[in-house]
Design an enzyme around this catalytic site. Structure first.
Site, PDB file in Angstrom:
ATOM      1  N   ASP A  52       0.828  -1.220   0.000  1.00 39.47           N
ATOM      2  CA  ASP A  52       0.000   0.000   0.000  1.00 39.47           C
ATOM      3  C   ASP A  52       0.861   1.269   0.000  1.00 39.47           C
ATOM      4  OD1 ASP A  52       1.014  -0.262   2.516  1.00 39.47           O
ATOM      5  OD2 ASP A  52      -0.864   0.169   3.570  1.00 39.47           O
ATOM      6  N   HIS A 256      25.153   5.259 -16.463  1.00 37.61           N
ATOM      7  CA  HIS A 256      24.012   5.509 -15.577  1.00 37.61           C
ATOM      8  C   HIS A 256      24.034   4.561 -14.377  1.00 37.61           C
ATOM      9  CE1 HIS A 256      21.370   7.981 -18.567  1.00 37.61           C
ATOM     10  NE2 HIS A 256      22.413   8.630 -18.127  1.00 37.61           N
ATOM     11  N   ASP A 273      26.666  12.486 -10.701  1.00 36.20           N
ATOM     12  CA  ASP A 273      25.723  13.113 -11.626  1.00 36.20           C
ATOM     13  C   ASP A 273      24.419  13.257 -10.847  1.00 36.20           C
ATOM     14  OD1 ASP A 273      23.942  13.806 -13.634  1.00 36.20           O
ATOM     15  OD2 ASP A 273      24.697  12.334 -15.067  1.00 36.20           O
ATOM     16  N   ASP A 284      20.802  19.484 -13.742  1.00 32.28           N
ATOM     17  CA  ASP A 284      21.508  18.252 -14.112  1.00 32.28           C
ATOM     18  C   ASP A 284      22.995  18.580 -14.158  1.00 32.28           C
ATOM     19  OD1 ASP A 284      22.265  15.830 -15.129  1.00 32.28           O
ATOM     20  OD2 ASP A 284      21.228  16.018 -17.044  1.00 32.28           O
ATOM     21  N   HIS A 363      28.382   8.793 -25.644  1.00 31.36           N
ATOM     22  CA  HIS A 363      27.056   9.419 -25.542  1.00 31.36           C
ATOM     23  C   HIS A 363      27.063  10.786 -26.205  1.00 31.36           C
ATOM     24  CE1 HIS A 363      28.577  11.927 -22.222  1.00 31.36           C
ATOM     25  NE2 HIS A 363      29.054  10.835 -21.656  1.00 31.36           N
ATOM     26  N   HIS A 367      21.442  17.602 -23.854  1.00 33.12           N
ATOM     27  CA  HIS A 367      20.002  17.442 -24.100  1.00 33.12           C
ATOM     28  C   HIS A 367      19.291  18.668 -23.546  1.00 33.12           C
ATOM     29  CE1 HIS A 367      19.808  16.348 -19.816  1.00 33.12           C
ATOM     30  NE2 HIS A 367      20.860  15.594 -20.042  1.00 33.12           N
ATOM     31  N   HIS A 374      15.435  15.280 -19.181  1.00 33.12           N
ATOM     32  CA  HIS A 374      15.609  15.136 -20.630  1.00 33.12           C
ATOM     33  C   HIS A 374      14.357  15.782 -21.217  1.00 33.12           C
ATOM     34  CE1 HIS A 374      18.273  11.413 -19.695  1.00 33.12           C
ATOM     35  NE2 HIS A 374      18.926  12.547 -19.585  1.00 33.12           N
ATOM     36  N   GLU A 397      27.739  18.048 -21.551  1.00 39.47           N
ATOM     37  CA  GLU A 397      28.236  16.999 -20.667  1.00 39.47           C
ATOM     38  C   GLU A 397      29.135  15.964 -21.348  1.00 39.47           C
ATOM     39  OE1 GLU A 397      25.183  14.075 -19.573  1.00 39.47           O
ATOM     40  OE2 GLU A 397      23.686  15.467 -20.355  1.00 39.47           O
ATOM     41  N   TYR A 401      35.569   7.597 -20.596  1.00 40.32           N
ATOM     42  CA  TYR A 401      35.377   6.462 -19.689  1.00 40.32           C
ATOM     43  C   TYR A 401      36.322   5.333 -20.085  1.00 40.32           C
ATOM     44  CZ  TYR A 401      31.233   9.349 -19.462  1.00 40.32           C
ATOM     45  OH  TYR A 401      30.397  10.426 -19.374  1.00 40.32           O
ATOM     46  N   ARG A 422      33.124  12.799 -16.287  1.00 43.01           N
ATOM     47  CA  ARG A 422      32.118  13.571 -17.035  1.00 43.01           C
ATOM     48  C   ARG A 422      32.014  14.915 -16.324  1.00 43.01           C
ATOM     49  NH1 ARG A 422      28.398   9.986 -17.373  1.00 43.01           N
ATOM     50  NH2 ARG A 422      26.895  10.483 -15.750  1.00 43.01           N
ATOM     51  N   GLU A 424      29.409  18.179 -16.404  1.00 50.29           N
ATOM     52  CA  GLU A 424      28.113  18.559 -16.973  1.00 50.29           C
ATOM     53  C   GLU A 424      27.590  19.840 -16.349  1.00 50.29           C
ATOM     54  OE1 GLU A 424      24.927  15.719 -16.234  1.00 50.29           O
ATOM     55  OE2 GLU A 424      23.758  16.578 -17.875  1.00 50.29           O
TER      56      GLU A 424
HETATM   57  N1  GLY Z   1      21.568  12.721 -15.529  1.00 45.52           N
HETATM   58  C1  GLY Z   1      21.370  12.076 -16.749  1.00 45.52           C
HETATM   59  C2  GLY Z   1      21.989  12.780 -17.843  1.00 45.52           C
HETATM   60  O1  GLY Z   1      22.981  13.462 -17.640  1.00 45.52           O
HETATM   61  O2  GLY Z   1      21.512  12.791 -18.937  1.00 45.52           O
HETATM   62 MN    MN Z   2      22.376  15.296 -18.612  1.00 50.22          MN
HETATM   63 MN    MN Z   3      23.465  14.259 -15.728  1.00 53.81          MN
END
Ligand code: GLY
Ligand code: MN
Ligand code: MN
Length: 455
Positions: A52, A256, A273, A284, A363, A367, A374, A397, A401, A422, A424
Site C-alpha cells: 500500500d 548511468h 551526476d 543536471d 554518448h 540534451h 531530458h 556533458e 570512460y 564527465r 556537466e
Molecule cells: N543525468 C542524466 C543525464 O545526464 O543525462
Molecule cells: Mn544530462
Molecule cells: Mn546528468
C-alpha cells in the site's frame, strides 16, 4: 548545523510561475488549435511501490506547464467553440476523512481560486462531461497513455458511427497529439522559468560543493548520495530530478550507474551526476573528483581534456548555431587529446569517423532540460538540426570512460584503467552568448582540489 553554510550561500527563492503566465501559456497554445475542438491533458497515474506504499507523486509535465496543478487523479479539459476557450479542471474533491490520512486538498473551490482555470469539477463527473463535450467538437487533442479511461472514451467517441453523427456531422473525427505543440513552447523558457532553473542549479551546485568538502578516501557512494540529496531537501528542493549517480573507481565508467553501494577508495575518482527539482524544474550537474583530494598525473590529463572539450562545446551555445555544433566541438577536442596522449593511434579525423572515439565517449554532448531532465523538443525538425534560440536551455556533458573491465578495452594502458570523468553544466542560450546556470559549481582542477575534504 548540517548544510548551514550551504543555506547561507543560497540566494532568495524566486517567485513561482504566476497565474497570468499560465493564462498566457494556455492562450498561446489555444491560438494554435482548431476551432470546434477539445484539448485533454491528464495527470500522471500514481504508481505502487509495494503493497500500500506508492512512489512519490509527480504529475505530467505538460499539465504542470499549462496549469501548475500538481495533484494526482486530475484532468484538464479545454474547449474551443466560436474562437472562445474555457479551461476546466477535474480533480479530487474535498474529503475530510481522506484528507486526515493523506493531506489537505485544494478541492474545487481552492482550485478555482488559486489556479488559472475557468471552472472546476469533481473527477467523478469527468466521464459524463467529457462524453458530452466530445459530442459537439470535430477534433480532439489528446496524448494517449496516461489515463486508460480517458483514452477509451476518446477512442469510442471517434469510432462512434451513430445516426446523429452521420446526419449532423458532430463528434470528433480525428485525434491529434498536442504534445509536439506544447514541446515547442516548453523549449523556450520564460524569464520566470529561467529564474527557477537557475535556482535549482544553485541548490544542486551547493550540494555538489558539500559533497566535495566532505570527501575522503573510504567514503561510501551512498554517503555522498545521502549528503547530496539531503542538501537538496535542506535547501528547499522537492528532491532529485532523476536518481543520483554516484560512482567511485570503475563504477565511474558506467554511464548511468545507480547502485551507489560501494566504497570510494584512495586513488579513485568519484563521478557524481546529481540534480535537484525545484518547483518542477530540473538541474543536471556532473562533477568528477579524486576522493583523496589530489588528482594523479593520469587523472589530471584526462580531467583537463574533458574540461577543455566541455568549454569548447559551451562556446558553441550561441544563437543561430545548430545544437549539433556542441557535440562536434567536444568530440574534436577529445579526439585530438586522445591522439596526443597516445590512447588513440589513428588520426583525430579518423577517430571521429571510425568509432574509435566512441569507445571512450559513447554518448551525446547534451540534451534540452526544463520541467523534465531530458526535456521535450525535437532535435532535428524535418531532419535538420535545430538552431539555438535565446531561452533554450541545454546540458553540456562530455565525458571519457576507461573501463578496463570491458573486453573491448583489454589492451588499455593500466594508467588509464578505472578513470571515468564527465563534466556537466546547464547552459542557457542568450543573445549575449552562453549563460551557465550551474556556474556556481566549481570545475577547475585547482578549485576542486582546494575544496575536497575541507569540512
Ligand atoms: N543525468 C542524466 C543525464 O545526464 O543525462
Ligand atoms: Mn544530462
Ligand atoms: Mn546528468
Amino acid at each position: 548545523m548540517a548544510f548551514s553554510s550551504a543555506a547561507s550561500e543560497l540566494g532568495e527563492s524566486p517567485a513561482p510561475i504566476s497565474k497570468s503566465e499560465y493564462r498566457e501559456r494556455q492562450e498561446k497554445l489555444y491560438s494554435k488549435l482548431s476551432d470546434n475542438s477539445v484539448l485533454i491533458l491528464c495527470s500522471s497515474p500514481t504508481t505502487v511501490r509495494s503493497n500500500d506504499v506508492h512512489h512519490p507523486y509527480r504529475t505530467s509535465s505538460d499539465l504542470l506547464y499549462l496549469t501548475g496543478w500538481s495533484e494526482p487523479d486530475s484532468v484538464m479539459l479545454a474547449t474551443k467553440k466560436n474562437g472562445t476557450w474555457q479551461t476546466m479542471l477535474f480533480l479530487q474533491p474535498r474529503n475530510t476523512e481522506l484528507e486526515i490520512w493523506e493531506g489537505r486538498r485544494p478541492g474545487l473551490e481552492g482550485a478555482l481560486e488559486g489556479w488559472a482555470i475557468d471552472s472546476s469539477f469533481s473527477i467523478d463527473d469527468l466521464n459524463g462531461l467529457l462524453k458530452k463535450e466530445l459530442e459537439c467538437v470535430n477534433i480532439v487533442y489528446h496524448s494517449v497513455g496516461l489515463n486508460s479511461n480517458v483514452d477509451q472514451i476518446v477512442e469510442d467517441s471517434i469510432n462512434s458511427k451513430t445516426r446523429s453523427r452521420q446526419q449532423i456531422g458532430e463528434g470528433p473525427t480525428q485525434r491529434i497529439d498536442p504534445s509536439e505543440l506544447i514541446a515547442e513552447m516548453r523549449l523556450i523558457k520564460s524569464d520566470a522559468e529561467i529564474k527557477l532553473m537557475r535556482y535549482s542549479a544553485e541548490i544542486s551546485s551547493l550540494a555538489h560543493i558539500e559533497a566535495m568538502k566532505n570527501g575522503y578516501s573510504g567514503i561510501g557512494e551512498w554517503q555522498i548520495q545521502g549528503l547530496i540529496e539531503g542538501c537538496f531537501r535542506y535547501l528547499g528542493a522537492s528532491g532529485w530530478a532523476y536518481p543520483s549517480i554516484v560512482g567511485g573507481g570503475e563504477n565511474a565508467t558506467i554511464l548511468h550507474y545507480h547502485a551507489n553501494n560501494m566504497k570510494c577508495n584512495d586513488g579513485d575518482i568519484v563521478l557524481i551526476d546529481a540534480g535537484s527539482e525545484y518547483e518542477g524544474y530540473a538541474a543536471d550537474i556532473t562533477r568528477s573528483w579524486p576522493v583523496n583530494g589530489k588528482f594523479s598525473e593520469s587523472q589530471k590529463k584526462i580531467y583537463n581534456l574533458v574540461l577543455k572539450s566541455q568549454l569548447a562545446a559551451i562556446e558553441q551555445c550561441v544563437v543561430g548555431n545548430e545544437y549539433i555544433e556542441t557535440h562536434k566541438a567536444a568530440s574534436r577536442v577529445l579526439a585530438e587529446g586522445l591522439v596526443d596522449l597516445g590512447i588513440i593511434s589513428c588520426t583525430a579525423e579518423e577517430a571521429l569517423e571510425n568509432g574509435e572515439l566512441k569507445k571512450y565517449f559513447m554518448h551525446g554532448t547534451g540534451h534540452w532540460i526544463g520541467l523534465d531532465v531530458h526535456d521535450v523538443g525535437i532535435y532535428k525538425p524535418n531532419g535538420i538540426p535545430r538552431k539555438f534560440e535565446a531561452g533554450m536551455v541545454i546540458t553540456i556533458e562530455p565525458g571519457l570512460y576507461f573501463g578496463g573491465w570491458r573486453p573491448d578495452l583489454n589492451d588499455l594502458d593500466p594508467q588509464w584503467d578505472g578513470i571515468g570523468i564527465r563534466i556537466e553544466d546547464d547552459v542557457l542560450i542568450t543573445e549575449n552568448g552562453p549563460d551557465v546556470l550551474s556556474s556556481r559549481c566549481p570545475k577547475s582542477l585547482d578549485e576542486i582540489e582546494s575544496l575536497i575534504g575541507t569540512s
